[in-house]
Design a protein around this motif. Structure first.
Motif, PDB file in Angstrom:
ATOM      1  N   GLU A  12       0.828  -1.209   0.000  1.00  0.00           N
ATOM      2  CA  GLU A  12       0.000   0.000   0.000  1.00  0.00           C
ATOM      3  C   GLU A  12       0.864   1.262   0.000  1.00  0.00           C
ATOM      4  OE1 GLU A  12      -3.339   0.620  -0.155  1.00  0.00           O
ATOM      5  OE2 GLU A  12      -3.547  -1.495  -0.664  1.00  0.00           O
ATOM      6  N   ALA A  13       1.965   1.236   0.749  1.00  0.00           N
ATOM      7  CA  ALA A  13       2.852   2.400   0.794  1.00  0.00           C
ATOM      8  C   ALA A  13       3.473   2.672  -0.571  1.00  0.00           C
ATOM      9  CB  ALA A  13       3.940   2.188   1.840  1.00  0.00           C
ATOM     10  N   VAL A  14       3.917   1.640  -1.246  1.00  0.00           N
ATOM     11  CA  VAL A  14       4.516   1.819  -2.572  1.00  0.00           C
ATOM     12  C   VAL A  14       3.482   2.328  -3.569  1.00  0.00           C
ATOM     13  CG1 VAL A  14       5.579   0.596  -4.505  1.00  0.00           C
ATOM     14  CG2 VAL A  14       6.376   0.169  -2.191  1.00  0.00           C
ATOM     15  N   ILE A  15       2.277   1.787  -3.488  1.00  0.00           N
ATOM     16  CA  ILE A  15       1.215   2.243  -4.392  1.00  0.00           C
ATOM     17  C   ILE A  15       0.893   3.707  -4.138  1.00  0.00           C
ATOM     18  CG2 ILE A  15      -1.246   1.986  -4.920  1.00  0.00           C
ATOM     19  CD1 ILE A  15      -0.842  -1.050  -4.558  1.00  0.00           C
ATOM     20  N   GLU A  75      -5.083   9.953   4.398  1.00  0.00           N
ATOM     21  CA  GLU A  75      -5.836   8.706   4.548  1.00  0.00           C
ATOM     22  C   GLU A  75      -4.909   7.529   4.865  1.00  0.00           C
ATOM     23  OE1 GLU A  75      -7.950   8.338   0.902  1.00  0.00           O
ATOM     24  OE2 GLU A  75      -9.448   9.837   1.458  1.00  0.00           O
ATOM     25  N   PHE A  76      -3.756   7.482   4.223  1.00  0.00           N
ATOM     26  CA  PHE A  76      -2.808   6.399   4.490  1.00  0.00           C
ATOM     27  C   PHE A  76      -2.249   6.505   5.905  1.00  0.00           C
ATOM     28  CE2 PHE A  76       1.456   4.449   4.267  1.00  0.00           C
ATOM     29  CZ  PHE A  76       1.048   3.154   3.997  1.00  0.00           C
ATOM     30  N   THR A  77      -1.968   7.719   6.359  1.00  0.00           N
ATOM     31  CA  THR A  77      -1.474   7.915   7.710  1.00  0.00           C
ATOM     32  C   THR A  77      -2.515   7.482   8.737  1.00  0.00           C
ATOM     33  OG1 THR A  77      -0.125   9.763   6.937  1.00  0.00           O
ATOM     34  CG2 THR A  77      -0.496   9.611   9.314  1.00  0.00           C
ATOM     35  N   ILE A  80      -2.526   3.739   8.903  1.00  0.00           N
ATOM     36  CA  ILE A  80      -1.389   3.223   9.664  1.00  0.00           C
ATOM     37  C   ILE A  80      -1.629   3.406  11.165  1.00  0.00           C
ATOM     38  CG2 ILE A  80       1.080   3.583  10.172  1.00  0.00           C
ATOM     39  CD1 ILE A  80       0.579   2.106   7.586  1.00  0.00           C
ATOM     40  N   PHE A  81      -2.157   4.562  11.569  1.00  0.00           N
ATOM     41  CA  PHE A  81      -2.428   4.788  12.991  1.00  0.00           C
ATOM     42  C   PHE A  81      -3.515   3.851  13.507  1.00  0.00           C
ATOM     43  CE2 PHE A  81      -0.687   9.325  12.759  1.00  0.00           C
ATOM     44  CZ  PHE A  81       0.547   8.907  13.220  1.00  0.00           C
ATOM     45  N   ARG A  82      -4.522   3.544  12.665  1.00  0.00           N
ATOM     46  CA  ARG A  82      -5.540   2.581  13.078  1.00  0.00           C
ATOM     47  C   ARG A  82      -4.935   1.191  13.258  1.00  0.00           C
ATOM     48  NH1 ARG A  82      -8.776   5.288   9.366  1.00  0.00           N
ATOM     49  NH2 ARG A  82      -8.404   3.684   7.795  1.00  0.00           N
TER      50      ARG A  82
END
Length: 87
Positions: A12-15, A75-77, A80-82
């Motif tokens: 997901e991070a790379v995408i 949204e990605f952050t 990750i926090f969730r």
């Protein structure tokens, strides 16, 4: 934390990196190609001729796509926090 979760997060991070950096890279490549063709046809070999239009195009792209980029990274952050809080 399982291996599959780590691989999913990395994928997901790379995408997200590709999606966020994609518009800027594409605009810089297209503007660079157009300026290179212009320089080759007119035989003007000035360095600032290729740098300044690319810089302006990148700033305009950041202004136009900045909201999308920030929203995607936010949204990605949050995702990750969730994940971290669920451990």
């Amino acid at each position: 934390m399982s291996v599959s979760l780590v691989l999913t997060v990395m994928r997901e991070a790379v995408i997200r990196i590709l999606v966020v950096s994609g518009p800027i890279v594409i605009v810089a490549m297209v503007v660079g190609l157009v300026i290179s063709i212009f320089q080759a046809t007119t035989q003007i070999q000035e360095q600032t001729l290729s740098f300044v239009p690319k810089l302006v195009a990148i700033f305009v792209t950041l202004i136009l796509a900045g909201n999308f980029m920030i929203t995607t990274l936010k949204e990605f952050t949050e995702y990750i926090f969730r994940l971290i809080s669920g451990m």
